[in-house]
Write a protein that holds these residues in place. Structure first.
Motif, short mmCIF file in Angstrom:
data_model
loop_
_atom_site.label_atom_id
_atom_site.label_comp_id
_atom_site.label_asym_id
_atom_site.label_seq_id
_atom_site.Cartn_x
_atom_site.Cartn_y
_atom_site.Cartn_z
N PHE A 23 5.75 5.05 15.52
CA PHE A 23 5.47 6.16 14.60
C PHE A 23 6.13 5.88 13.24
CE2 PHE A 23 5.64 8.58 18.80
CZ PHE A 23 4.28 8.51 18.98
N PRO A 24 5.66 6.54 12.17
CA PRO A 24 6.28 6.32 10.87
C PRO A 24 7.72 6.83 10.83
CG PRO A 24 4.24 7.61 10.69
CD PRO A 24 4.58 7.52 12.14
N MET A 71 0.84 -1.21 0.00
CA MET A 71 0.00 0.00 0.00
C MET A 71 0.86 1.26 0.00
SD MET A 71 -3.22 0.91 0.09
CE MET A 71 -4.37 -0.13 0.98
N LEU A 72 1.88 1.25 0.89
CA LEU A 72 2.76 2.40 1.01
C LEU A 72 3.54 2.61 -0.30
CD1 LEU A 72 4.29 4.57 2.62
CD2 LEU A 72 5.65 2.74 3.64
N GLY A 73 4.14 1.53 -0.80
CA GLY A 73 4.93 1.62 -2.03
C GLY A 73 4.09 2.02 -3.22
N SER A 74 2.87 1.45 -3.30
CA SER A 74 1.99 1.78 -4.42
C SER A 74 1.60 3.25 -4.38
CB SER A 74 0.71 0.93 -4.36
OG SER A 74 1.02 -0.42 -4.35
N ALA A 98 10.34 0.88 0.55
CA ALA A 98 9.06 0.90 1.28
C ALA A 98 8.59 -0.55 1.34
CB ALA A 98 8.05 1.78 0.56
N CYS A 99 9.41 -1.38 1.96
CA CYS A 99 9.22 -2.83 1.89
C CYS A 99 8.50 -3.39 3.10
CB CYS A 99 10.56 -3.53 1.73
SG CYS A 99 11.59 -2.86 0.43
N VAL A 116 13.90 5.97 2.42
CA VAL A 116 13.21 4.87 3.11
C VAL A 116 11.91 5.43 3.68
CG1 VAL A 116 14.37 5.24 5.33
CG2 VAL A 116 13.49 2.97 4.74
N ALA A 117 10.88 4.61 3.62
CA ALA A 117 9.59 5.00 4.20
C ALA A 117 8.99 3.77 4.87
CB ALA A 117 8.64 5.51 3.12
N CYS A 118 8.53 3.97 6.09
CA CYS A 118 7.94 2.84 6.80
C CYS A 118 6.83 3.34 7.71
CB CYS A 118 9.02 2.16 7.64
SG CYS A 118 8.40 0.69 8.46
#
Lengths: 94, 446, 362
Positions: free
Chosen positions: C301-302, C1-4, C196-197, C315-317
C-alpha cells in the motif's frame, strides 16, 4: 525512378492490379520497379511513405501481404500471385 | 547444446562459421535473409565484372567455403532475443525457436547512418545503400531524374556500379567538407599500408565524374507533396523523382544494447556507439562475442578477419586448445586485420559525419515524426538524454525502435545540452528487438 | 510521476517549486505504469487506501481536462468501466471472494459479471472460450501515462517551477531551510521537501533518519502493432490504448533482481494468457516490450508521512501513481503546503511497517 535490367518471370498484385515481378526478389523492389511510390501512410500525420533502407531496419515499407498486416516489404520475397496492399491506418496524431 | 551460434551471414559471420567448423566446433549460423552474403556480399558472384568486383569475388569465395563447411545455416531466421546462458530466441516462418549455445558470435553488421535533410521522409528519398540493394537483389538501376547526395566511398561505388549497368544519374551533391583533406592528409601514409581502398575509391570517382555533373555544398532540401518532385541545392531547384542519401555506416548495436550488462563505448571518430571488445571479440558478457562492423566500422575484409579471429577465440574458450596455440593461430590474422584497418583513420577524418541540420522543422525520428525543434524543446524542459526523450517526445519509440534515429537524436541532444556526445548514455533497447506475433511468443510458454 | 504530480500540485497553488530529478537512465518507476485508472482489488485490509483510490477516480475527469489542455491534445482518459478477467471457475470463485470482502469495505459498485453479462457489456468483442467471467467496476478506466507525465512537466513549466534533472541527492541538512546536496556539489535550499524518489526513497529518507522500506518489483509490458478496436474496456493486464495498440502486462516479479530487463519466459506467459482472453491477438505483432521496477512497500500500500522530528519534510511512496495522480496533485499537495497531510492518508503512515503489518497486497 528505377528500371529493370533483368526479365520478370511472374506477376503479383498491388491493390488488386497485376504487376510484373521476379520470384525471389524483395517485394519492395518489385513495387518500386512497377513505379509504386506510396507503400503506406503514417499514423501520426497520415504522410505517405516508401522504402528507405531496404534492409529491414527502418520499417518505412510496411505493407499488407496476403492479408497479413505490417509486413516489411523489403524483407518479404516475391512469390508468384502474392497479393499486396498499402497500410493505411487511421491517423491518431502524435 | 551446440558449441557456437553465429548471428549474421555477412563477411564476419560467414568467416567465423567457416573457421569454427574447420576447428571442429558444432556451428549454427542464423541470418534474416534468404541467402548468405549480408549487405556487402548480397548475391555476390565469382564471375562479377566492373566496379566492386574484387569485393564480390571475395564474397563468392566465402559463400562457397561456407556451403562446404558443414555449418548448419538457417536462413530467413530473425533473431529477437538473447538471454543469459547464452540462449538465443529466433523465428523462422512465423514460429519461434529457442537455442542454447556455449558461445554466441554476433555479427549483425552495419546500417547506413541516416542523413536527415528537410523533406527526407518523402517517398522517392532513400539511402544509397538501399538503392544498391535494389541493384544487387533485383537488378534495378536508376533512370529518370535520380540525384545522389552525401559523402563516403559507398556513394561513389554505387554511382559507378549503377552507371556500369546502364543506369542514369542526373547529378551528385558531394556534401563532404572540402577542408577535410587538410586534416586527413597526415593519416595518408598509414592509409597507404593498404592502398587498395584509395585506389579503388579514386577509380570510382573518376568514372562517375566523367559521366555525371557533381555539385559541392550542404544546403539541400527535398520538395514534394505526396512524393519527391524536386530538390533544392543552395536555393537552386532541380527536377528530381529520386534522391539517394548517404553519410557512411554505423555499427548495428540494436541487439548488443539490449543484452544485460553488455558495455558499450562512444567512438568519437565514427560518432557512434560500439560494444567494448577485446582483441578476440569478447564482450563484457560471458559467452557473447561480437565480430565485424557491428563492433566498429572496419569494412568487409576486416570483418571477415575478425570473424575468423573470434572463432579461434571461441574454440580456445571451449577447451579445444590453449592460449598459446590460440595466439599462434590468430596472430597472423590480427596483423592482416591491422593492415585492413590502417586506412580507417584517414577515411573517418575525410568523411567525418555531417552535422545534424539545425532547422527546427527537420524530422529526426521518422517513425514518430519528431522534429529537431521538438527535441530541442525537450532539452529545454530538462530532458537529459535519449532515454528520457522517449517519455518527452516518443522519439525512438516507433516501429524501428530507434534503429534509424538513434545517432541523430543522440547528436541533437548533445548539441542542445552543450554536452559532449560521449558523456551521454546510449539509447537502451529491449528484446524482442524485432516484431514477432503474440502467438509466436505464447508458443514458448511452458 | 509521483514527484511531478506533487510538484505540479504545489506549484499551481502558488508555491515556488523545484523538482529534482534523476539522470537519463535513472530507474524510473513511471516507465512501469500500465496506464490503468483503477480501484478494483485495491485496499483489501486497508480501507483508507480503497477510499483514497476511489476519491482519485472521482477527481480524474477534472485532472484529465487540465492535462489535455496543458499538452494540447487528449490525454486518453476513458473511464467507462474496467475488468479483471477470470479464465477458470477457480479463478472466478477466488475473485468473487475478494470482491465480496471489498464490497464490505465500501467498494459498492464492484461486482462479478458472468460471461453472458460480459458479452452484453462489450457487444462484438470476441472473447476466448476460457473467459468464464470477470470482476467489473464501472468507475475504473485508463489513460495514457506518457501524456500524463508530459502534462505534469508542461504544467510545472507553466507555473514557473524549476525542473532540475541530473545528479543524485547525496546529503540533506536538516533544519529550516533544508539544504539538499547533490552529487555535482550543487545545493538546493527549501522550506519544505517531499521525498518521492521511488526506489531511491529508502536511501534519501535515511538522510533524515527515517526508515521507509521499499523494494523493487519488476513489471514487464508488451505493446502490439495498432489494431482495429478489439477490446472496448480495459482490464487488469490487458488494455487497448486510444492509439489502437494493445498493451499486455504487467508482471509482478518480486525476485529481488534490481534490473529492468525483459525475459522471454515472462513475456511468453503474458502472451499466452492474453490470447486466452482475446484469441485474435495471436496474429498481432508485438512491436515493443520493456520492463520497469516499481517501488513496493512491505504491504504493497502507499505510504505518506511528515517525518518525525523534521517539520516540513515529507515522504510519499506508491506504485499506483497514475490512478492516484489526482490525489497527489490535489489534496496531498494541498496538505503539504498547509503543513498538515490530509486526514484521508492518516492510516497510510509508514509507521505501520514497524508494527510488522507485512501482509502482501496490491
Amino acid at each position: 525512378m528505377f528500371k529493370r535490367t533483368e526479365p520478370t518471370d511472374c506477376s503479383i498484385t498491388w491493390q488488386g492490379q497485376a504487376i510484373p515481378a521476379r520470384a525471389g526478389e524483395p517485394l519492395a523492389a518489385a513495387l518500386i520497379a512497377a513505379g509504386i511510390t506510396q507503400f503506406r501512410t503514417t499514423v501520426v500525420s497520415g504522410a505517405p511513405r516508401a522504402p528507405f533502407c531496404m534492409m529491414g531496419s527502418c520499417f518505412d515499407c510496411l505493407v499488407e501481404v496476403n492479408g497479413e498486416a505490417n509486413r516489411q516489404a523489403c524483407m518479404t520475397l516475391v512469390t508468384p500471385g502474392m497479393a499486396a496492399n498499402p497500410m493505411q491506418p487511421e491517423v491518431v496524431g502524435a | 547444446m551446440i558449441d557456437l551460434l553465429i548471428l549474421g551471414a555477412g563477411p564476419a559471420g560467414m568467416a567465423a562459421a567457416i573457421e569454427a567448423s574447420r576447428l571442429g566446433l558444432s556451428v549454427q549460423l542464423l541470418d534474416e535473409n534468404a541467402a548468405p552474403g549480408g549487405q556487402v556480399h548480397r548475391n555476390a558472384r565469382a564471375d562479377a565484372r566492373g566496379p566492386g568486383d574484387i569485393q564480390a569475388h571475395a564474397g563468392a569465395k566465402l559463400m562457397a567455403e561456407l556451403a562446404a563447411s558443414g555449418a548448419d545455416c538457417v536462413y530467413g531466421a530473425t533473431l529477437w532475443a538473447i538471454e543469459p546462458g547464452p540462449t538465443a530466441f529466433y523465428s523462422v516462418n512465423g514460429a519461434a525457436r529457442r537455442v542454447e549455445a556455449k558461445r554466441i558470435i554476433l555479427a549483425p553488421g552495419a546500417t547506413e547512418r541516416a542523413l536527415p535533410i528537410p523533406g527526407w521522409t518523402l517517398p522517392g528519398v532513400m539511402g544509397v545503400g538501399a538503392a544498391q540493394t535494389l541493384l544487387k537483389s533485383a537488378g534495378l538501376v536508376p533512370q529518370g531524374e535520380v540525384w545522389i547526395a552525401g559523402q563516403g566511398p559507398l556513394l561513389w561505388l554505387y554511382a559507378a556500379q549503377a552507371l556500369a549497368k546502364g543506369g542514369r544519374i542526373a547529378g551528385i551533391l558531394d556534401m563532404s567538407d572540402p577542408g577535410a583533406w587538410r586534416r586527413a592528409v597526415w593519416r595518408l601514409p598509414c592509409a597507404l599500408r593498404k592502398p587498395r581502398y584509395l585506389m579503388l575509391g579514386l577509380s570510382w570517382m573518376r568514372a562517375v565524374t566523367k559521366a555525371v555533373p557533381v555539385h559541392c555544398g550542404r544546403a539541400i532540401r527535398a520538395l514534394g507533396t505526396d512524393r519527391l518532385e524536386a530538390i533544392e541545392i543552395d536555393g537552386v531547384r532541380h527536377a528530381a523523382d529520386t534522391l539517394l542519401l548517404h553519410d557512411g555506416v554505423v555499427p548495428n548495436t540494436q541487439i548488443t544494447r539490449a543484452i544485460q550488462g553488455l558495455r558499450h563505448e562512444w567512438n568519437e571518430a565514427q560518432r557512434a556507439f560500439r560494444p567494448v571488445l577485446d582483441e578476440y571479440g569478447h564482450t563484457s558478457v560471458a559467452g557473447v562475442m561480437v565480430a565485424g562492423d557491428s563492433g566498429g566500422i572496419g569494412g568487409a575484409w576486416a570483418a571477415a578477419l575478425s570473424g575468423r579471429i573470434a572463432a579461434i577465440g571461441a574454440a580456445c574458450d571451449l577447451g579445444l586448445f590453449g592460449v598459446e596455440q590460440r595466439d599462434a593461430l590468430a596472430g597472423p590474422l590480427m596483423l592482416q586485420r591491422g593492415d585492413e584497418l590502417a586506412p580507417r583513420g584517414f577515411l573517418d577524418t575525410l568523411y567525418a559525419p555531417l552535422p545534424v541540420p539545425a532547422a527546427a522543422d527537420t524530422i529526426l525520428c521518422r517513425c514518430e515524426e519528431v522534429t529537431r525543434g521538438t527535441i530541442d524543446n525537450a532539452a529545454q524542459l530538462g530532458c537529459l538524454g535519449v532515454n528520457q526523450l522517449k517519455a518527452f517526445t516518443r522519439a525512438g519509440m516507433g516501429a524501428c525502435q530507434g534503429r534509424t534515429c538513434h545517432p541523430l537524436i543522440h547528436a541533437a541532444m548533445a548539441e542542445a545540452r552543450h554536452a559532449p556526445a560521449a558523456d551521454m548514455e546510449a539509447m537502451r533497447t529491449r528484446f524482442p528487438t524485432k516484431p514477432l506475433t503474440i502467438g509466436e511468443l505464447a508458443a514458448l510458454a511452458e | 510521476m509521483l514527484g511531478s504530480a506533487i510538484g505540479w500540485g504545489c506549484a499551481t497553488r502558488g508555491a515556488r517549486v523545484a523538482v529534482l530529478d534523476g539522470g537519463d537512465t535513472a530507474l524510473r518507476a513511471a516507465r512501469g505504469n500500465f496506464g490503468l485508472v483503477w480501484s478494483q482489488g485495491k485496499g483489501d485490509g486497508l480501507p483508507a487506501y480503497a477510499a483514497w483510490t476511489r476519491a482519485s477516480l472521482d477527481a480524474w475527469p477534472a485532472l484529465a481536462e487540465t492535462i489535455s489542455g496543458l499538452i494540447g491534445r487528449d490525454c486518453g482518459l476513458r473511464q467507462q468501466g474496467g475488468l479483471n478477467f477470470c479464465l477458470s471457475d477457480a479463478e472466478f470463485e477466488a475473485r468473487r471472494a475478494i470482491v465480496s470482502r471489498l464490497h464490505n469495505q465500501g467498494a459498492d459498485t464492484l461486482r462479478m459479471v458472468d460471461r453472458k453479462e460480459l458479452q452484453a457489456l462489450m457487444p462484438g468483442c470476441r472473447l476466448g472460450e476460457a473467459v468464464v467471467g470477470a470482476s467489473y467496476e464501472p468507475r475504473d478506466g485508463h489513460a495514457d501515462p506518457l501524456s500524463l507525465l508530459q502534462g505534469f512537466h508542461a504544467g510545472l513549466r507553466a507555473a514557473g517551477a524549476a525542473h532540475l534533472p541530473g545528479p543524485e541527492v547525496v546529503r540533506i541538512e536538516a533544519g529550516r531551510p533544508y539544504v539538499i546536496h547533490r552529487a555535482d556539489g550543487a545545493r538546493v535550499m527549501a522550506e519544505k521537501i517531499v521525498i518521492a524518489c521511488g526506489l531511491g526513497t529508502p536511501r534519501v529518507a535515511a538522510m533524515l533518519g527515517a526508515d521507509i522500506p521499499v523494494r523493487p518489483v519488476r513489471g514487464q509490458n508488451i505493446v502490439t502493432e495498432r489494431l482495429p478496436p478489439i477490446l472496448p474496456l480495459p482490464a487488469s493486464a490487458i488494455r487497448q490504448t486510444v492509439h489502437g495498440t494493445v498493451q499486455i502486462g504487467v508482471t509482478q516479479e518480486d525476485d529481488g533482481d534490481p534490473t529492468p530487463f525483459t525475459t522471454t519466459a515472462h513475456m511468453a506467459g503474458m502472451a499466452a494468457r492474453a490470447i486466452r482472453v482475446l484469441p485474435e491477438l495471436a496474429q498481432a505483432r508485438a512491436f515493443r516490450a520493456w520492463g520497469a521496477l516499481r517501488p513496493m512497500t512491505p504491504d504493497g500500500f502507499p505510504a505518506y508521512a511528515e517525518l518525525d522530528g523534521h517539520p516540513g519534510a515529507f515522504v510519499a511512496c506508491c506504485h499506483s501513481a497514475v490512478t492516484l495522480a489526482a490525489m497527489h496533485a490535489g489534496p496531498l499537495a494541498e496538505g503539504i503546503i498547509a503543513g498538515r497531510l490530509p486526514d484521508a492518508v492518516k492510516d497510510l503512515h509508514p509507521s505501520r511497517f514497524a508494527r510488522g503489518q507485512n501482509v502482501q497486497a496490491h
